[in-house]
Design a protein around this motif. Structure first.
Motif, PDB file in Angstrom:
ATOM      1  N   THR A 217      47.188  48.701  46.055  1.00  0.00           N
ATOM      2  CA  THR A 217      46.612  47.865  45.006  1.00  0.00           C
ATOM      3  C   THR A 217      47.614  47.646  43.884  1.00  0.00           C
ATOM      4  N   PHE A 218      48.349  48.684  43.528  1.00  0.00           N
ATOM      5  CA  PHE A 218      49.374  48.538  42.500  1.00  0.00           C
ATOM      6  C   PHE A 218      50.433  47.538  42.949  1.00  0.00           C
ATOM      7  N   ALA A 219      50.843  47.612  44.223  1.00  0.00           N
ATOM      8  CA  ALA A 219      51.827  46.670  44.744  1.00  0.00           C
ATOM      9  C   ALA A 219      51.307  45.242  44.668  1.00  0.00           C
ATOM     10  N   ALA A 220      50.032  45.048  45.031  1.00  0.00           N
ATOM     11  CA  ALA A 220      49.443  43.712  44.964  1.00  0.00           C
ATOM     12  C   ALA A 220      49.400  43.210  43.521  1.00  0.00           C
ATOM     13  N   ARG A 221      49.089  44.113  42.588  1.00  0.00           N
ATOM     14  CA  ARG A 221      49.037  43.716  41.179  1.00  0.00           C
ATOM     15  C   ARG A 221      50.430  43.384  40.644  1.00  0.00           C
ATOM     16  N   VAL A 222      51.434  44.125  41.045  1.00  0.00           N
ATOM     17  CA  VAL A 222      52.801  43.819  40.612  1.00  0.00           C
ATOM     18  C   VAL A 222      53.178  42.414  41.081  1.00  0.00           C
ATOM     19  N   ALA A 223      52.891  42.116  42.360  1.00  0.00           N
ATOM     20  CA  ALA A 223      53.189  40.778  42.879  1.00  0.00           C
ATOM     21  C   ALA A 223      52.411  39.714  42.103  1.00  0.00           C
ATOM     22  N   ALA A 224      51.135  39.993  41.822  1.00  0.00           N
ATOM     23  CA  ALA A 224      50.319  39.035  41.082  1.00  0.00           C
ATOM     24  C   ALA A 224      50.868  38.803  39.680  1.00  0.00           C
ATOM     25  N   SER A 225      51.417  39.849  39.072  1.00  0.00           N
ATOM     26  CA  SER A 225      51.917  39.706  37.698  1.00  0.00           C
ATOM     27  C   SER A 225      53.099  38.756  37.616  1.00  0.00           C
ATOM     28  N   THR A 226      53.759  38.478  38.742  1.00  0.00           N
ATOM     29  CA  THR A 226      54.880  37.534  38.761  1.00  0.00           C
ATOM     30  C   THR A 226      54.413  36.110  39.010  1.00  0.00           C
ATOM     31  N   GLY A 227      53.123  35.920  39.338  1.00  0.00           N
ATOM     32  CA  GLY A 227      52.613  34.601  39.655  1.00  0.00           C
ATOM     33  C   GLY A 227      52.668  34.249  41.118  1.00  0.00           C
ATOM     34  N   ALA A 228      52.936  35.230  41.976  1.00  0.00           N
ATOM     35  CA  ALA A 228      52.976  34.965  43.419  1.00  0.00           C
ATOM     36  C   ALA A 228      51.617  34.480  43.915  1.00  0.00           C
ATOM     37  N   SER A 229      51.609  33.793  45.041  1.00  0.00           N
ATOM     38  CA  SER A 229      50.362  33.276  45.597  1.00  0.00           C
ATOM     39  C   SER A 229      49.467  34.424  46.035  1.00  0.00           C
ATOM     40  N   PRO A 230      48.141  34.194  46.117  1.00  0.00           N
ATOM     41  CA  PRO A 230      47.249  35.259  46.590  1.00  0.00           C
ATOM     42  C   PRO A 230      47.646  35.819  47.951  1.00  0.00           C
ATOM     43  N   ALA A 231      48.044  34.967  48.900  1.00  0.00           N
ATOM     44  CA  ALA A 231      48.449  35.466  50.217  1.00  0.00           C
ATOM     45  C   ALA A 231      49.688  36.348  50.108  1.00  0.00           C
ATOM     46  N   ALA A 232      50.648  35.953  49.256  1.00  0.00           N
ATOM     47  CA  ALA A 232      51.843  36.778  49.072  1.00  0.00           C
ATOM     48  C   ALA A 232      51.492  38.119  48.449  1.00  0.00           C
ATOM     49  N   CYS A 233      50.541  38.118  47.504  1.00  0.00           N
ATOM     50  CA  CYS A 233      50.103  39.377  46.892  1.00  0.00           C
ATOM     51  C   CYS A 233      49.410  40.269  47.924  1.00  0.00           C
ATOM     52  N   LEU A 234      48.575  39.673  48.769  1.00  0.00           N
ATOM     53  CA  LEU A 234      47.933  40.447  49.836  1.00  0.00           C
ATOM     54  C   LEU A 234      48.969  41.002  50.798  1.00  0.00           C
ATOM     55  N   HIS A 358      41.809  42.746  42.217  1.00  0.00           N
ATOM     56  CA  HIS A 358      42.849  43.163  41.279  1.00  0.00           C
ATOM     57  C   HIS A 358      43.870  42.051  41.049  1.00  0.00           C
ATOM     58  N   ILE A 359      44.139  41.248  42.076  1.00  0.00           N
ATOM     59  CA  ILE A 359      45.057  40.127  41.921  1.00  0.00           C
ATOM     60  C   ILE A 359      44.527  39.174  40.855  1.00  0.00           C
ATOM     61  N   VAL A 360      43.252  38.809  40.965  1.00  0.00           N
ATOM     62  CA  VAL A 360      42.660  37.883  40.005  1.00  0.00           C
ATOM     63  C   VAL A 360      42.641  38.497  38.612  1.00  0.00           C
ATOM     64  N   GLU A 361      42.235  39.763  38.518  1.00  0.00           N
ATOM     65  CA  GLU A 361      42.194  40.419  37.207  1.00  0.00           C
ATOM     66  C   GLU A 361      43.579  40.452  36.575  1.00  0.00           C
ATOM     67  N   GLN A 362      44.608  40.743  37.375  1.00  0.00           N
ATOM     68  CA  GLN A 362      45.966  40.808  36.832  1.00  0.00           C
ATOM     69  C   GLN A 362      46.447  39.443  36.374  1.00  0.00           C
ATOM     70  N   ILE A 363      46.195  38.409  37.170  1.00  0.00           N
ATOM     71  CA  ILE A 363      46.634  37.067  36.792  1.00  0.00           C
ATOM     72  C   ILE A 363      45.921  36.609  35.522  1.00  0.00           C
ATOM     73  N   MET A 364      44.631  36.889  35.425  1.00  0.00           N
ATOM     74  CA  MET A 364      43.881  36.479  34.241  1.00  0.00           C
ATOM     75  C   MET A 364      44.356  37.204  32.986  1.00  0.00           C
ATOM     76  N   SER A 365      44.939  38.389  33.147  1.00  0.00           N
ATOM     77  CA  SER A 365      45.428  39.142  31.984  1.00  0.00           C
ATOM     78  C   SER A 365      46.662  38.494  31.370  1.00  0.00           C
ATOM     79  N   GLY A 366      47.429  37.770  32.172  1.00  0.00           N
ATOM     80  CA  GLY A 366      48.647  37.128  31.683  1.00  0.00           C
ATOM     81  C   GLY A 366      49.821  38.063  31.491  1.00  0.00           C
ATOM     82  N   ASN A 367      49.694  39.326  31.904  1.00  0.00           N
ATOM     83  CA  ASN A 367      50.757  40.315  31.694  1.00  0.00           C
ATOM     84  C   ASN A 367      51.634  40.439  32.936  1.00  0.00           C
ATOM     85  N   ILE A 368      52.887  40.786  32.730  1.00  0.00           N
ATOM     86  CA  ILE A 368      53.773  41.118  33.841  1.00  0.00           C
ATOM     87  C   ILE A 368      53.955  42.631  33.880  1.00  0.00           C
ATOM     88  N   ILE A 369      53.970  43.198  35.060  1.00  0.00           N
ATOM     89  CA  ILE A 369      54.152  44.649  35.221  1.00  0.00           C
ATOM     90  C   ILE A 369      55.635  44.890  35.458  1.00  0.00           C
TER      91      ILE A 369
END
Length: 384
Positions: A217-234, A358-369
């Motif tokens: 989940t942390f890995a998926a959130r890190v990817a999401a924080s960069t703006g990667a696509s949902p499939a890439a985050c998964l 977690h991907i959606v929550e991370q993207i909505m936060s606007g933060n980068i990890i």
């Protein structure tokens, strides 16, 4: 003679959350033993707690605090999706074990994604016959990840739709039949097992749906924080899950069971521990009193496998650790005739729902990890 404290006493003296207490135990900083009056509970060494409380009172450097947060330490990312609370796994305020008694994975996705209707995971029709399994899951998800648009600037509903489509790709790659039935029924048909087994699959998927900030989940959130696509985050989550210390632990339990069938449970455990390997399928840092996911799944399906029965008894006698979800998945797989890789496949399908949340929550936060590294290497000479 050492004094031993109950969990409540230990928490009161340290002024910490249960997760932090369990982290101290897992790192060997606090001794723990089963309560002689009630083996389901644990006691904690008072001397260790007193020493730790003294060190905490003196304070720690910011770098030390940050470093400890990475591995079973204090919570480091704010989330409203799930947590472990007093030995229970909680999904947005609901006990996951209770939820697993009736909910489908699609309904659980609606809860975790904060959506009004159950999700739909439709498997796309393949252009050519697929080889079902882990390799196909990686290949199909990677192909989709290379086609999807980035996630930045998009609504939560749009992101959830893309995530549902990507999970549908996983569903098809792992052998679920086509159709609109709930996923557990389609998996049962694809795996050629009956409706009674389908309900056990449903429970397992719900119990696996999320587990706060685990490694995948942390890995998926890190990817999401960069703006990667949902499939890439998964894809990031799936890659991390494949490691033997995460979703690959189920395969290790299957190997241990086969070893126990050949040599006996006690001998198998001695051999495993003798190679300085942690015993797979038993114990969990967040659940010193026992993994509630395993308790819920085993209560529903029972354990009629004699090898796994003897392995459970021998493991508890040798280590004091109780079965975790990986052991329960092995019981499910061996006892109900699922494919040998079913523990990983169920983990991937169930947890993909949590990754998406977690991907959606991370993207909505606007933060980068982007944590900093504590450099411990050489530096160039300085002129004086």
């Amino acid at each position: 003679m050492s004094e031993w404290l109950s969990r409540e006493e230990a928490l009161e003296r340290l002024k910490v959350r249960p997760q932090t207490l369990y982290a101290y135990v897992s790192r060997g900083r606090i001794g723990m033993r089963p309560d002689h009056a009630d083996p389901r509970r644990s006691e904690y060494r008072a001397d260790d707690i007193a020493a730790l409380a003294t060190r905490r009172a003196r304070g720690r450097s910011p770098s030390a605090i940050a470093e400890s947060a990475i591995a079973w330490g204090e919570p480091s990312i704010v989330t409203a999706i799930s947590t472990v609370w007093h030995g229970q796994l909680i999904y947005r305020g609901q006990d996951a074990a209770v939820l697993s008694e009736h909910a489908t994975l699609e309904e659980t996705a609606a809860l975790l994604w904060a959506m009004p209707q159950p999700a739909r995971f439709e498997a796309p029709l393949p252009d050519a016959p697929l080889q079902f399994g882990r390799a196909s899951a990686f290949a199909q998800l990677a192909m989709l990840a290379g086609q999807e648009r980035p996630s930045l600037g998009r609504s939560a509903a749009s992101l959830c739709a893309d995530a549902a489509r990507a999970i549908g790709v996983l569903v098809g790659a792992l052998g679920a039949s086509a159709g609109t039935d709930p996923l557990h029924r389609r998996l049962a048909r694809g795996w050629s097992v009956g409706d009674d087994v389908a309900d056990a699959i449903r429970r397992a998927l719900v119990l696996l749906a999320d587990h706060e900030l685990n490694a995948s989940t942390f890995a998926a959130r890190v990817a999401a924080s960069t703006g990667a696509s949902p499939a890439a985050c998964l894809m990031a989550g799936l890659a991390t899950l494949s490691g033997p210390r995460h979703g690959g632990a189920g395969e290790a339990v299957m190997h241990l069971a086969e070893d126990a069938a050949r040599h006996g449970a006690e001998a198998a455990i001695r051999r495993w521990l003798g190679h300085d390997r942690p015993l797979p399928g038993f114990g969990h840092q967040l659940y010193p009193e026992g993994d509630p996911r395993a308790t819920a799944l085993l209560a529903a399906i029972g354990n009629s496998d004699e090898t796994l029965q003897s392995l459970e008894a021998a493991a508890i006698a040798a280590t004091g650790a109780r079965p975790n979800i990986d052991f329960a998945l092995a019981v499910l797989t061996r006892g109900l005739g699922l494919p040998r890789d079913a523990p990983f496949q169920l983990f991937a399908l169930g947890r993909s729902v949590g990754w998406a949340a977690h991907i959606v929550e991370q993207i909505m936060s606007g933060n980068i990890i982007r944590p900093r590294g504590r450099y411990d290497g050489l530096l160039p000479p300085t002129d004086r």
